[in-house]
Design a protein around this motif. Sequence first.
Motif, short mmCIF file in Angstrom:
data_model
loop_
_atom_site.label_atom_id
_atom_site.label_comp_id
_atom_site.label_asym_id
_atom_site.label_seq_id
_atom_site.Cartn_x
_atom_site.Cartn_y
_atom_site.Cartn_z
N ASN A 36 -28.79 -41.12 22.06
CA ASN A 36 -27.52 -41.83 21.87
C ASN A 36 -27.27 -42.30 20.44
N SER A 50 -23.56 -42.21 41.98
CA SER A 50 -23.98 -42.32 40.58
C SER A 50 -25.48 -42.17 40.45
N PHE A 98 -19.01 -47.46 23.63
CA PHE A 98 -19.29 -46.83 24.91
C PHE A 98 -20.72 -46.28 24.93
N ILE A 99 -21.14 -45.64 23.84
CA ILE A 99 -22.49 -45.10 23.75
C ILE A 99 -23.52 -46.23 23.87
N TRP A 127 -23.66 -47.41 27.45
CA TRP A 127 -24.26 -46.33 28.21
C TRP A 127 -25.78 -46.45 28.17
N SER A 128 -26.30 -46.97 27.06
CA SER A 128 -27.74 -47.06 26.85
C SER A 128 -28.43 -48.02 27.82
N THR A 133 -27.68 -48.24 31.11
CA THR A 133 -27.50 -47.79 32.49
C THR A 133 -28.79 -47.94 33.29
N VAL A 183 -22.32 -38.40 32.35
CA VAL A 183 -20.96 -38.93 32.23
C VAL A 183 -20.36 -39.15 33.62
N THR A 187 -22.03 -42.29 35.05
CA THR A 187 -21.65 -43.48 34.29
C THR A 187 -20.20 -43.87 34.55
N LEU A 220 -19.82 -47.77 35.78
CA LEU A 220 -19.18 -48.81 34.96
C LEU A 220 -17.96 -49.41 35.67
N MET A 262 -14.53 -46.04 27.65
CA MET A 262 -15.11 -44.86 28.27
C MET A 262 -14.04 -43.82 28.56
#
Length: 551
Positions: A48, A115, A225-226, A229-230, A232, A392, A395, A399, A443
Amino acid sequence: MSRQSTGAKAPSTQGSQPGKLKANSLGLWDVVFMAVATSAPITVMSGNVPISVGYGVGTGTPATYIWATVILSVFAVAYVTMARYVTSTAAFYGFISRGLGRVFGLGTGYMVTFSYIVFEASIIGIFSYFGQLAFKDQLGLDINWVVFAVGGLVLIGMLTYFEISMAAKILTLLLATEIGILAVMAFGVLFNGGGPDGLMPETLNPVNVFLPNGLQVAAPGLAMFIAFWSWTGFESTVMYGEESKNPKKIIPIATMIAVTGVGVFYTFVSWMSVAGNGGAQAIALAQSDNPLDMFFHPTDVFVGHGWVLVMEWLMMTGSFACAMAFHNAAARYMYSLGREGVLPAALGKTHKKHGSPHIASFVQTGIAILWILGFFFLNQDPYTDLFTILAVLGTFSLLIVQTITMAAVFNYFRHNHPEEKMWRTKVAPILGGVGMLCVVIMMITNLDTAAGPAASSLLFKLIPYITAGLFIVGAGQALYLRKTNPIKYESIGHVVLADDAHGLLLDEQDVTHLSPVELSVAKALEETHGKLTLRDELELERELEREEDLR
């Protein structure tokens, strides 16, 4: 019928019993490591950070992790406050069912379950990519990625068959090694004063999140967003409540440690990866054909080439640990829905000796293998296609569910536990919800860029429709059960661990959906058995049928 009289505890037994996870198996640090393993620090940092540095906000990337840590910490305050009152392996599904109702709960329950199901296959994709790379570079063996993928899934299925404490020990070992190698790189850079531009403390300035920092154009939405995402998987702490020691106490603590500890570590490692290369070099490596060099290069320069070779192997084992953690999460969500009768009841069974949701685990392994084989036969790449698209996809749903959870927590505490502090039950859910809503917007607006070349695929284009379809199916099933099977409807998202941790409780705080006939049968059962458990449900349904026949 009061909460005490309607809810019921299963009798206390030693060990495990069918339908019940093995209690008191996990301590505080077991839960922390299980949750952090889903975040996969080495995979997140190596995968990421280069995206954010090369195409987001350049050398301002470490500051994005500061923002994410603050926002997620506020989210976690509200999240763990709910966890103090509701201990359920269903986590988000259970929280939303209580806060916003069973229809909304089951709709989002299907979203979050899906998910976690796809996350395992996604992470196995990058595991197989790292495995193929390490074996080819260091052993000269060119093995097809699908061998690593299917082999990894089978091994995970075997390991998770046993009790959860075994998985916790394995994940702790693997997590310690991947955190260790990242720390070796980071401290190597720190103790040597950084690369050509020094330690670059300006990269930590929160304002830099909105600036290009060496790029021609800034993409702060993508970078943020990245960063989010980290994280998750950090929320999976709550899933292990039923298997933990003193869950009301350790689950909230474990969640806050997972969020803030991961945040500090991510900020430090991303900062050192930029500083170790220097501003211009960091951006150049991030945009190169091998962005992993953003981490390999400073490790080689400041620590030694031997550590680069070790890092290649630990990228493989770290992603394996992440896939295993998500496997556990997916199996427990399917187990939760199965024991309530929403999904096939067989999924709600547990192993008599190990207390593991072994049937749900087997099903999860089978589903993940089908994903792998589908991508393989379509000649898709394990990294740019399998890993990216499914990550994706998962996620996107997760989210959205996290955002809805904040609304559920706020609404739940409007009607329950007025003794709780306003900061935990009102302010934190609002701030956390607004923060997560902003992440969802970022996102959606940056989804194509985050997916890269995979954005042109049909599956990627179907992501919003898949998410909406999952919610509609779940909500529709809940509405159907409300009309045709009120007792089963009442159990949706309401099966929790009893306060004494000795059994499951069907917590009926609201019995307005039950008809007079159903209430009379429930009362009769209580007078006869002194409890109303999940296993009484079949008997209750038979009584209802007899009552209906008499009428």
